[in-house]
Write an enzyme that holds these catalytic residues in place. Structure first.
Site, PDB file in Angstrom:
ATOM      1  N   SER A 195       0.634  -0.985  12.224  1.00 47.23           N
ATOM      2  CA  SER A 195       1.467  -2.188  12.283  1.00 47.23           C
ATOM      3  C   SER A 195       0.633  -3.430  12.590  1.00 47.23           C
ATOM      4  CB  SER A 195       2.557  -1.998  13.338  1.00 47.23           C
ATOM      5  OG  SER A 195       3.342  -3.156  13.472  1.00 47.23           O
TER       6      SER A 195
ATOM      7  N   PHE B 192      -1.337  -4.654   9.448  1.00 42.98           N
ATOM      8  CA  PHE B 192      -0.524  -5.355   8.459  1.00 42.98           C
ATOM      9  C   PHE B 192      -0.054  -6.713   8.977  1.00 42.98           C
ATOM     10  CE2 PHE B 192      -0.279  -1.229   6.401  1.00 42.98           C
ATOM     11  CZ  PHE B 192      -0.370  -1.605   5.069  1.00 42.98           C
ATOM     12  N   HIS B 193       0.223  -6.830  10.273  1.00 42.02           N
ATOM     13  CA  HIS B 193       0.551  -8.148  10.823  1.00 42.02           C
ATOM     14  C   HIS B 193      -0.635  -9.106  10.692  1.00 42.02           C
ATOM     15  CE1 HIS B 193       4.127  -6.295  12.638  1.00 42.02           C
ATOM     16  NE2 HIS B 193       4.549  -7.525  12.879  1.00 42.02           N
ATOM     17  N   GLU B 194      -1.822  -8.592  10.921  1.00 37.15           N
ATOM     18  CA  GLU B 194      -3.014  -9.433  10.798  1.00 37.15           C
ATOM     19  C   GLU B 194      -3.233  -9.861   9.352  1.00 37.15           C
ATOM     20  OE1 GLU B 194      -6.309 -11.559  12.048  1.00 37.15           O
ATOM     21  OE2 GLU B 194      -4.779 -10.555  13.267  1.00 37.15           O
TER      22      GLU B 194
END
Length: 505
Positions: free
Chosen positions: A425, A428-430
């Site tokens: 998670s 993917f946020h980065e």
């Protein structure tokens, strides 16, 4: 005789007033002059006769008893209803705001007070903002000619359909047993990796707008998650097919048709459906409610406009007039973060409502997709783990189905499996934030990984203080007051520093 009569009078008064006897219709039910309230009103009168609001009940009963004869009867009965010798305190009771009874009470009045305070405070902020900055909404609020410069990103978004089609070809070859299983896995790794790396390269090579880059990265991440689910599910169905052919038992929970087949129609529906978990069929609704869809579209347009207005009118001036939160005066940085937290929270809530409630429900209605549980009551989460489990159900179901339980089946401990889920998670946020900003400072990655110790802390507090909302308070404070405003300021100042270096060069 005189003493016995006096004792009899006192006994009669106690019989009329004691809490242990059921009053007669004359002493209770007739007070309200209503046949429907004869029994229930009498019970309420007896139960409340030891409380402070009993006299209010009595006064109202006398005031609203219309016939004179009944008024006299009620008055005569009230002579013995609340004598000084009758106990005023009969039961153990908690205060309404005590920790044991606060969640059993109605707080509608306090909720109304919060609404009134929010309206008053925000009205003042709106007036203050307009007086200080004026109206900041420009003519190109919805669309501007500069948006045309992002056409490479738009073309990249359209070309993402190539990857699902390639994955379908690979699965069809695997079904016909034209290629071995190891080659199938290798091809799917290449396809899924390319579906993310290709948009990243396009964004990094083009100096596009931040919103356009975020939109493309979100699309590519969704495609990646769907393709992984598609490949993993088909692999599992091939294994089950082999088990059936060998005569082995198949779990009853498995819902698959035999012989196993790969259909392009199933993949096409899955790629546009509001889910990240592939299966051959989904629960469907009988028809499309066109009027309902129109109303939701109107709401989507309105709330999107509100979100854009808050960003332009409130968030932009705050971040432009702020310093880097890790540089300069600490108190000033705290003041900026707190000032930014309120409009940032409004935007975040509007974003959640627009995407998870309005848009996903509109898409589900148009596709007659039956399972509409896109979120749960995450606002009541007592631990950070509960929040991540409830606020984004499509991603949560994907994590459970394709990451968490496969790790457990391979002997990985639960704590390590949970850490791997947060690691994916965080990556993917980065990607979704750092790539459009062309900045790789790992602020988003660190913010997500910081949730791991918060999961342990809030879980410990929940175990220690049963039925408490301490974890919920920590969650709201971290997300709305500290976490998100801090990330906004960090990325904004890094982005401004990057632009200034580009202008100087």
């Amino acid at each position: 005789m005189e003493n016995s009569d006096q004792r009899q009078t006192i006994a009669t008064a106690i019989n009329h007033s004691t809490v242990r006897r059921r009053p007669t219709a004359t002493s209770a039910g007739r007070l309200y002059n209503s046949p429907e309230s004869t029994d229930s009103s009498g019970e309420d009168l007896v139960k409340d006769s030891g409380s402070d609001d009993f006299m209010d009940t009595v006064d109202s009963a006398v005031a609203y008893s219309q016939p004179p004869q009944k008024h006299e009867t009620a008055t005569s009965n009230l002579e013995f209803a609340y004598r000084p010798s009758v106990p005023a305190h009969r039961r153990v009771k908690e205060s309404p705001l005590s920790s044991d009874s606060i969640f059993r009470q109605s707080h509608a009045g306090l909720f109304n007070l919060c609404i009134v305070v929010l309206v008053a405070v925000n009205s003042r902020l709106i007036i203050e903002n307009l007086m200080k900055y004026g109206l900041l909404i420009k003519s190109g609020f919805w669309f501007s000619s500069s948006s045309l410069s992002d056409w490479p990103l738009f073309m990249c978004c359209l070309s993402l359909v190539v990857f699902p089609f390639t994955a379908f070809i690979v699965e069809k070859l695997a079904q016909w047993k034209c290629i071995p299983e190891s080659v199938v896995v290798l091809l799917h790794i290449i396809i899924t990796s390319a579906s993310v790396l290709y948009p990243v390269l396009v964004i990094l090579r083009c100096d596009s707008a931040f919103v356009s880059g975020v939109t493309l990265m979100l699309f590519s991440c969704v495609v990646w998650l769907k393709l992984v689910s598609y490949a993993h599910t088909n692999y599992d169905m091939r294994q089950l097919t082999k088990s059936i052919e060998k005569g082995e038992a198949v779990p009853n929970t498995v819902n698959m048709e035999y012989p196993y087949s790969v259909r392009f129609k199933s993949l096409a529906y899955f790629m546009v459906a509001p889910t990240l978990c592939y299966q051959l069929s989904y629960p469907r609704t009988p028809y499309i409610r066109k009027g309902w869809v129109f109303r939701q579209l109107v709401k989507l347009i309105v709330f999107t406009g509100v979100m854009g207005f808050i960003i332009e009118q409130y968030i932009n001036p705050i971040v432009q007039n702020s310093q880097h939160p890790f540089k300069g005066d600490l108190l000033y940085a705290i003041e900026r973060v707190l000032k930014l937290s309120v409009p940032n929270l409004y935007v975040w809530l509007c974003m959640f409502y627009c995407f998870f409630h309005l848009w996903l429900n509109i898409l589900a209605e148009l596709l007659r997709f039956g399972d509409r549980e896109f979120y749960k009551d995450w606002w009541n989460a007592k631990t950070v783990e509960d929040y991540w489990r409830m606020w984004n159900m499509p991603v949560h179901k994907w994590m459970i189905r394709h990451l968490y339980f496969p790790c457990l089946r391979h002997g990985i401990p639960k704590a390590v499996a949970l850490l791997i889920a947060f690691l994916v998670s965080a990556l993917f946020h980065e990607l979704c934030i750092a790539v459009p900003c062309h900045i790789f400072k790992l602020w988003a990655f660190g913010g997500i990984m910081f949730q791991v110790p918060l999961v342990l802390i809030t879980h410990y507090l929940q175990e220690k203080f049963r039925n408490s909302m301490v974890g919920n308070m920590i969650f709201w404070f971290i997300f709305s007051i500290l976490g998100q405003p801090m990330c906004v300021l960090l990325y904004y100042h890094d982005l401004m520093n990057r632009k200034s270096k580009l202008d100087q060069s």
